[in-house]
Design a protein around this motif. Structure first.
Motif, PDB file in Angstrom:
ATOM      1  N   HIS A  24      -0.561   8.712  -4.607  1.00  0.00           N
ATOM      2  CA  HIS A  24       0.683   8.865  -5.376  1.00  0.00           C
ATOM      3  C   HIS A  24       1.845   9.234  -4.443  1.00  0.00           C
ATOM      4  O   HIS A  24       2.918   8.618  -4.485  1.00  0.00           O
ATOM      5  CB  HIS A  24       0.455   9.952  -6.434  1.00  0.00           C
ATOM      6  CG  HIS A  24       1.586  10.204  -7.361  1.00  0.00           C
ATOM      7  ND1 HIS A  24       1.657   9.652  -8.623  1.00  0.00           N
ATOM      8  CD2 HIS A  24       2.703  10.955  -7.223  1.00  0.00           C
ATOM      9  CE1 HIS A  24       2.773  10.063  -9.212  1.00  0.00           C
ATOM     10  NE2 HIS A  24       3.424  10.846  -8.384  1.00  0.00           N
ATOM     11  N   ASN A  25       1.603  10.204  -3.586  1.00  0.00           N
ATOM     12  CA  ASN A  25       2.667  10.639  -2.664  1.00  0.00           C
ATOM     13  C   ASN A  25       3.026   9.545  -1.656  1.00  0.00           C
ATOM     14  O   ASN A  25       4.204   9.355  -1.320  1.00  0.00           O
ATOM     15  CB  ASN A  25       2.232  11.913  -1.934  1.00  0.00           C
ATOM     16  CG  ASN A  25       2.249  13.135  -2.853  1.00  0.00           C
ATOM     17  OD1 ASN A  25       2.848  13.115  -3.928  1.00  0.00           O
ATOM     18  ND2 ASN A  25       1.582  14.204  -2.433  1.00  0.00           N
ATOM     19  N   ARG A  26       2.002   8.834  -1.198  1.00  0.00           N
ATOM     20  CA  ARG A  26       2.259   7.714  -0.280  1.00  0.00           C
ATOM     21  C   ARG A  26       3.140   6.664  -0.962  1.00  0.00           C
ATOM     22  O   ARG A  26       4.083   6.138  -0.361  1.00  0.00           O
ATOM     23  CB  ARG A  26       0.923   7.068   0.133  1.00  0.00           C
ATOM     24  CG  ARG A  26       0.129   7.897   1.122  1.00  0.00           C
ATOM     25  CD  ARG A  26      -1.312   7.408   1.227  1.00  0.00           C
ATOM     26  NE  ARG A  26      -2.012   8.051   2.335  1.00  0.00           N
ATOM     27  CZ  ARG A  26      -3.335   8.022   2.507  1.00  0.00           C
ATOM     28  NH1 ARG A  26      -4.111   7.389   1.630  1.00  0.00           N
ATOM     29  NH2 ARG A  26      -3.894   8.615   3.544  1.00  0.00           N
ATOM     30  N   ALA A  27       2.834   6.380  -2.218  1.00  0.00           N
ATOM     31  CA  ALA A  27       3.595   5.367  -2.968  1.00  0.00           C
ATOM     32  C   ALA A  27       5.037   5.828  -3.181  1.00  0.00           C
ATOM     33  O   ALA A  27       5.981   5.026  -3.068  1.00  0.00           O
ATOM     34  CB  ALA A  27       2.905   5.087  -4.302  1.00  0.00           C
ATOM     35  N   LEU A  28       5.222   7.110  -3.469  1.00  0.00           N
ATOM     36  CA  LEU A  28       6.583   7.641  -3.652  1.00  0.00           C
ATOM     37  C   LEU A  28       7.439   7.375  -2.427  1.00  0.00           C
ATOM     38  O   LEU A  28       8.576   6.895  -2.535  1.00  0.00           O
ATOM     39  CB  LEU A  28       6.534   9.161  -3.886  1.00  0.00           C
ATOM     40  CG  LEU A  28       6.127   9.690  -5.253  1.00  0.00           C
ATOM     41  CD1 LEU A  28       6.063  11.214  -5.211  1.00  0.00           C
ATOM     42  CD2 LEU A  28       7.094   9.224  -6.340  1.00  0.00           C
ATOM     43  N   THR A  29       6.879   7.681  -1.271  1.00  0.00           N
ATOM     44  CA  THR A  29       7.675   7.532  -0.048  1.00  0.00           C
ATOM     45  C   THR A  29       7.953   6.063   0.270  1.00  0.00           C
ATOM     46  O   THR A  29       9.070   5.714   0.682  1.00  0.00           O
ATOM     47  CB  THR A  29       6.982   8.229   1.138  1.00  0.00           C
ATOM     48  OG1 THR A  29       6.917   9.620   0.836  1.00  0.00           O
ATOM     49  CG2 THR A  29       7.755   8.028   2.436  1.00  0.00           C
ATOM     50  N   GLN A  30       6.962   5.201   0.069  1.00  0.00           N
ATOM     51  CA  GLN A  30       7.196   3.770   0.329  1.00  0.00           C
ATOM     52  C   GLN A  30       8.309   3.216  -0.571  1.00  0.00           C
ATOM     53  O   GLN A  30       9.161   2.453  -0.123  1.00  0.00           O
ATOM     54  CB  GLN A  30       5.905   2.960   0.130  1.00  0.00           C
ATOM     55  CG  GLN A  30       4.810   3.273   1.149  1.00  0.00           C
ATOM     56  CD  GLN A  30       5.261   3.131   2.588  1.00  0.00           C
ATOM     57  OE1 GLN A  30       5.951   2.172   2.946  1.00  0.00           O
ATOM     58  NE2 GLN A  30       4.895   4.084   3.432  1.00  0.00           N
TER      59      GLN A  30
END
Ligand code: NAX
Length: 329
Positions: free
Chosen positions: A160-166
């Motif tokens: 989830h956090n990875r997706a937010l940043t991307q």
């Protein structure tokens, strides 16, 4: 003064453990006013290393840290546990078949599930980080019939956090501008990071990326899903600080609630919502409040999303069949 919360961390001498314990002891897991007692579970050969970490925790003189116990016995480690972070797992080694991997982890998560069942506090909350996280959580949960099933969760918050940043990078915004992003399915390469419900600074995320479906399917989704491998490639070791950070986020959100108008992603036992077979531990959009969570209902699932959710859920169903065949659940 508040009674301390008992937090058990398994695999405490590992690299995620090292990135996690200091943050728990400093109050970032449960809050700056909540005292904690740590229980570190390790395998016998790693007890000495765990003791070294405990020495460093002592040396931080954290005002909230009221004790550290170190053990190789799950019954001791989970005695009175309120929050259990199940990090230690058997990694996949070269040439290992999936069946062998599931069996090796069954040997870890089944006894831990039983120890949780027999010893943990009534309000116990479990987060499984060790991979394959969703299915390890299922194994532990099946071994703990006296604990409400919904207390067993698996970590997809790092995804989830990875997706937010991307998404923030693509849209020239910040992660704080993004709401209602979802990770669906398994914490594996089949996971589906879904932006169709999301907004960026109040605008539909799909519009914010210029309706670029090709970017979604060819860049965003694979970048998020394969980020773990990219980290290993770059760092020479798997994600540790970011994984620990996500574990902190997951439990903090579970205990303290999601913000109004937003949600998070958690691997939780399915109640059949969105066509995910009941009982599978799958990632969903969830809101949390007062230490409980609920799946966000009524979302419209596009064809693009449906196919990807189904593929990841099919993988979870296969994993469940495999551990069933091995007698692990
Ligand atoms: P390490 O190998 O550094 O540490 C694992 C620790 O677990 C070791 O110290 C080992 O002695 C211990 N351990 C093994 N069996 C145990 C048992 N039965 N009881 C207690 N402790 C035991 O791995 P680390 O990098 O810390 O990663 C831990 C797990 O997190 C791995 O399974 C990894 O795949 C998984 N991850 C999960 C993520 C997620 O998003 N869900 C992301 C990060 C990470 O890859």
């Amino acid at each position: 003064t508040r009674t301390p919360v008992n937090v058990t961390v398994t695999g405490a001498a590992g690299q995620i453990g090292y990135a996690l314990l200091f943050r728990i002891a400093s109050g970032q897991l449960l809050g700056a006013d909540v005292p904690v007692k740590l229980r570190l579970l390790e395998i016998t050969p790693a007890l000495k290393a765990a003791e070294g970490t405990a020495m460093e925790l002592d040396d931080c003189a954290f005002p909230l840290l009221q004790g550290i116990d170190i053990t190789d016995d799950p019954n001791v480690a989970f005695d009175g546990t309120n929050v259990g972070l199940l990090v230690g797992a058997r990694p996949r080694t070269k040439g290992m078949e999936r069946g062998d991997l599931l069996e090796a982890n069954g040997g870890i998560f089944k006894p831990q599930g039983k120890a949780i069942n027999d010893n943990a506090a009534d309000d116990v909350k479990i987060l499984v980080v060790g991979n394959p996280a969703n299915t390890n959580a299922l194994i532990a949960q099946a071994a703990a019939p006296d604990v409400p099933a919904e207390r067993f969760t698996a970590m997809t918050r790092l995804d989830h956090n990875r997706a937010l940043t991307q998404l923030a990078k693509k849209t020239g915004s910040t992660v704080a501008d993004i709401k209602r992003l979802t990770i669906w399915g398994n914490h594996s390469a089949t996971q589906y990071p879904d932006i169709f419900q999301a907004s960026v600074a109040g605008k539909p995320a799909f519009d914010a990326i210029g309706g670029d479906e090709k970017w979604l399917s060819d860049e965003f989704i694979p970048t998020v899903a394969k980020r773990g491998a990219a980290i290993i490639e770059a760092r020479g070791a798997s994600s540790a600080a970011s994984a620990a950070n996500a574990a902190i986020d997951h439990v903090h959100t579970w205990v303290n609630g999601t913000a109004e108008g937003d949600w998070t992603s958690m691997g939780i036992p399915s109640d059949g919502s969105y066509g995910v077979p009941e009982g599978l531990i799958s990632s969903f959009p969830v809101t949390t409040k007062n230490g409980t969570y609920e799946i966000v209902q009524g979302l419209e699932i596009s064809e693009f999303s449906r196919a990807r959710i189904d593929a990841s859920v099919a993988e979870l169903a296969e994993e469940r069949e495999a551990v069933r065949a091995l007698g692990l659940i």
